[in-house]
Design a protein around this motif. Sequence first.
Motif, PDB file in Angstrom:
ATOM      1  N   ILE A 195      59.989  32.669  46.312  1.00  0.00           N
ATOM      2  CA  ILE A 195      61.137  32.357  47.169  1.00  0.00           C
ATOM      3  C   ILE A 195      61.094  30.894  47.599  1.00  0.00           C
ATOM      4  CG2 ILE A 195      62.103  32.767  49.484  1.00  0.00           C
ATOM      5  CD1 ILE A 195      61.432  35.758  49.037  1.00  0.00           C
ATOM      6  N   CYS A 196      59.884  30.366  47.800  1.00  0.00           N
ATOM      7  CA  CYS A 196      59.713  28.959  48.202  1.00  0.00           C
ATOM      8  C   CYS A 196      59.863  27.986  47.039  1.00  0.00           C
ATOM      9  CB  CYS A 196      58.349  28.773  48.857  1.00  0.00           C
ATOM     10  SG  CYS A 196      58.193  29.579  50.456  1.00  0.00           S
ATOM     11  N   GLY A 197      60.096  28.500  45.836  1.00  0.00           N
ATOM     12  CA  GLY A 197      60.338  27.630  44.692  1.00  0.00           C
ATOM     13  C   GLY A 197      59.158  27.423  43.764  1.00  0.00           C
ATOM     14  N   PHE A 198      58.042  28.103  44.014  1.00  0.00           N
ATOM     15  CA  PHE A 198      56.888  27.991  43.119  1.00  0.00           C
ATOM     16  C   PHE A 198      57.166  28.769  41.839  1.00  0.00           C
ATOM     17  CE2 PHE A 198      55.000  26.658  47.008  1.00  0.00           C
ATOM     18  CZ  PHE A 198      53.867  25.939  46.687  1.00  0.00           C
ATOM     19  N   ARG A 199      56.592  28.292  40.744  1.00  0.00           N
ATOM     20  CA  ARG A 199      56.725  28.952  39.434  1.00  0.00           C
ATOM     21  C   ARG A 199      55.336  29.301  38.929  1.00  0.00           C
ATOM     22  NH1 ARG A 199      61.075  26.822  36.079  1.00  0.00           N
ATOM     23  NH2 ARG A 199      60.458  28.599  34.775  1.00  0.00           N
ATOM     24  N   MET A 200      55.221  30.415  38.230  1.00  0.00           N
ATOM     25  CA  MET A 200      53.933  30.840  37.687  1.00  0.00           C
ATOM     26  C   MET A 200      53.521  29.937  36.536  1.00  0.00           C
ATOM     27  SD  MET A 200      54.102  34.946  37.682  1.00  0.00           S
ATOM     28  CE  MET A 200      54.762  35.824  39.083  1.00  0.00           C
ATOM     29  N   ASP A 201      52.251  29.537  36.554  1.00  0.00           N
ATOM     30  CA  ASP A 201      51.705  28.686  35.499  1.00  0.00           C
ATOM     31  C   ASP A 201      50.761  29.443  34.578  1.00  0.00           C
ATOM     32  OD1 ASP A 201      52.948  26.238  36.113  1.00  0.00           O
ATOM     33  OD2 ASP A 201      51.449  25.806  37.633  1.00  0.00           O
ATOM     34  N   SER A 202      49.845  30.207  35.188  1.00  0.00           N
ATOM     35  CA  SER A 202      48.831  30.868  34.369  1.00  0.00           C
ATOM     36  C   SER A 202      48.188  32.012  35.142  1.00  0.00           C
ATOM     37  CB  SER A 202      47.754  29.871  33.944  1.00  0.00           C
ATOM     38  OG  SER A 202      47.075  29.364  35.085  1.00  0.00           O
ATOM     39  N   ILE A 203      47.455  32.817  34.407  1.00  0.00           N
ATOM     40  CA  ILE A 203      46.658  33.886  34.992  1.00  0.00           C
ATOM     41  C   ILE A 203      45.211  33.644  34.590  1.00  0.00           C
ATOM     42  CG2 ILE A 203      46.154  36.365  34.980  1.00  0.00           C
ATOM     43  CD1 ILE A 203      49.156  36.797  34.401  1.00  0.00           C
ATOM     44  N   GLU A 204      44.333  33.621  35.578  1.00  0.00           N
ATOM     45  CA  GLU A 204      42.904  33.476  35.296  1.00  0.00           C
ATOM     46  C   GLU A 204      42.297  34.884  35.344  1.00  0.00           C
ATOM     47  OE1 GLU A 204      39.039  30.935  36.766  1.00  0.00           O
ATOM     48  OE2 GLU A 204      41.053  30.253  37.298  1.00  0.00           O
ATOM     49  N   ARG A 205      42.062  35.434  34.175  1.00  0.00           N
ATOM     50  CA  ARG A 205      41.562  36.808  34.073  1.00  0.00           C
ATOM     51  C   ARG A 205      40.161  36.927  34.656  1.00  0.00           C
ATOM     52  NH1 ARG A 205      44.136  40.192  30.284  1.00  0.00           N
ATOM     53  NH2 ARG A 205      42.135  41.172  29.877  1.00  0.00           N
ATOM     54  N   ASP A 206      39.941  38.036  35.360  1.00  0.00           N
ATOM     55  CA  ASP A 206      38.635  38.376  35.939  1.00  0.00           C
ATOM     56  C   ASP A 206      38.117  37.365  36.955  1.00  0.00           C
ATOM     57  OD1 ASP A 206      38.415  40.805  34.512  1.00  0.00           O
ATOM     58  OD2 ASP A 206      37.735  39.719  32.737  1.00  0.00           O
ATOM     59  N   TYR A 207      39.001  36.553  37.530  1.00  0.00           N
ATOM     60  CA  TYR A 207      38.591  35.556  38.527  1.00  0.00           C
ATOM     61  C   TYR A 207      37.868  36.208  39.708  1.00  0.00           C
ATOM     62  CZ  TYR A 207      38.745  31.917  42.055  1.00  0.00           C
ATOM     63  OH  TYR A 207      38.391  31.009  43.022  1.00  0.00           O
ATOM     64  N   PHE A 208      38.374  37.345  40.180  1.00  0.00           N
ATOM     65  CA  PHE A 208      37.811  37.998  41.357  1.00  0.00           C
ATOM     66  C   PHE A 208      36.728  39.021  41.022  1.00  0.00           C
ATOM     67  CE2 PHE A 208      42.020  36.583  42.763  1.00  0.00           C
ATOM     68  CZ  PHE A 208      41.666  35.888  43.910  1.00  0.00           C
ATOM     69  N   ALA A 209      36.561  39.346  39.762  1.00  0.00           N
ATOM     70  CA  ALA A 209      35.575  40.351  39.358  1.00  0.00           C
ATOM     71  C   ALA A 209      34.164  39.867  39.697  1.00  0.00           C
ATOM     72  CB  ALA A 209      35.696  40.636  37.867  1.00  0.00           C
ATOM     73  N   GLY A 210      33.439  40.658  40.466  1.00  0.00           N
ATOM     74  CA  GLY A 210      32.055  40.330  40.796  1.00  0.00           C
ATOM     75  C   GLY A 210      31.862  39.296  41.892  1.00  0.00           C
ATOM     76  N   ARG A 211      32.924  38.799  42.515  1.00  0.00           N
ATOM     77  CA  ARG A 211      32.795  37.788  43.576  1.00  0.00           C
ATOM     78  C   ARG A 211      32.496  38.403  44.943  1.00  0.00           C
ATOM     79  NH1 ARG A 211      34.578  32.389  42.524  1.00  0.00           N
ATOM     80  NH2 ARG A 211      35.374  32.253  40.420  1.00  0.00           N
ATOM     81  N   TYR A 212      32.727  39.692  45.085  1.00  0.00           N
ATOM     82  CA  TYR A 212      32.541  40.371  46.362  1.00  0.00           C
ATOM     83  C   TYR A 212      31.616  41.563  46.181  1.00  0.00           C
ATOM     84  CZ  TYR A 212      36.648  37.596  47.460  1.00  0.00           C
ATOM     85  OH  TYR A 212      37.522  36.549  47.626  1.00  0.00           O
ATOM     86  N   ASP A 213      30.931  41.967  47.264  1.00  0.00           N
ATOM     87  CA  ASP A 213      30.024  43.111  47.196  1.00  0.00           C
ATOM     88  C   ASP A 213      30.762  44.400  46.860  1.00  0.00           C
ATOM     89  OD1 ASP A 213      27.873  41.485  47.836  1.00  0.00           O
ATOM     90  OD2 ASP A 213      28.019  41.897  49.978  1.00  0.00           O
ATOM     91  N   GLN A 214      31.981  44.527  47.374  1.00  0.00           N
ATOM     92  CA  GLN A 214      32.809  45.704  47.139  1.00  0.00           C
ATOM     93  C   GLN A 214      34.096  45.273  46.435  1.00  0.00           C
ATOM     94  OE1 GLN A 214      31.922  48.898  48.020  1.00  0.00           O
ATOM     95  NE2 GLN A 214      29.951  48.033  48.625  1.00  0.00           N
ATOM     96  N   PRO A 215      34.674  46.123  45.609  1.00  0.00           N
ATOM     97  CA  PRO A 215      35.957  45.767  44.994  1.00  0.00           C
ATOM     98  C   PRO A 215      37.035  45.560  46.053  1.00  0.00           C
ATOM     99  CG  PRO A 215      35.017  47.726  43.957  1.00  0.00           C
ATOM    100  CD  PRO A 215      34.191  47.428  45.169  1.00  0.00           C
ATOM    101  N   VAL A 216      37.908  44.598  45.822  1.00  0.00           N
ATOM    102  CA  VAL A 216      39.058  44.367  46.693  1.00  0.00           C
ATOM    103  C   VAL A 216      40.211  45.187  46.138  1.00  0.00           C
ATOM    104  CG1 VAL A 216      40.683  42.652  47.562  1.00  0.00           C
ATOM    105  CG2 VAL A 216      38.273  42.045  47.268  1.00  0.00           C
ATOM    106  N   VAL A 217      40.808  46.005  46.992  1.00  0.00           N
ATOM    107  CA  VAL A 217      41.916  46.859  46.567  1.00  0.00           C
ATOM    108  C   VAL A 217      43.155  46.468  47.364  1.00  0.00           C
ATOM    109  CG1 VAL A 217      42.776  49.217  46.362  1.00  0.00           C
ATOM    110  CG2 VAL A 217      40.342  48.742  45.998  1.00  0.00           C
ATOM    111  N   GLU A 218      44.211  46.106  46.658  1.00  0.00           N
ATOM    112  CA  GLU A 218      45.504  45.788  47.267  1.00  0.00           C
ATOM    113  C   GLU A 218      46.560  46.656  46.609  1.00  0.00           C
ATOM    114  OE1 GLU A 218      45.874  41.269  48.610  1.00  0.00           O
ATOM    115  OE2 GLU A 218      45.692  41.495  46.438  1.00  0.00           O
ATOM    116  N   ASN A 219      47.394  47.260  47.423  1.00  0.00           N
ATOM    117  CA  ASN A 219      48.488  48.081  46.899  1.00  0.00           C
ATOM    118  C   ASN A 219      47.983  49.150  45.921  1.00  0.00           C
ATOM    119  OD1 ASN A 219      50.560  46.565  48.302  1.00  0.00           O
ATOM    120  ND2 ASN A 219      50.096  44.925  46.864  1.00  0.00           N
TER     121      ASN A 219
END
Length: 64
Positions: free
Chosen positions: A25-49
């Motif tokens: 909505i603010c005018g940003f456009r998607m550039d890329s997806i960094e796969r598995d960026y969050f995998a293994g960064r936290y002790d527990q999995p992050v769950v959203e939605n």
Amino acid sequence: MELGYGRLEVGTGSTSTEALLFYQICGFRMDSIERDYFAGRYDQPVVENGIILKDMVRLSWMPD
């Protein structure tokens, strides 16, 4: 309003639907997806939605 920026970049979780909506909505456009960026960064999995967060979406905004 002119801020003097040539390009702004942000990154957010691929499961962060509200943040993705806000940035677009603010005018940003998607550039890329960094796969598995969050995998293994936290002790527990992050769950959203009800989805385990794995990937980061990178977006950018440039003045017209």
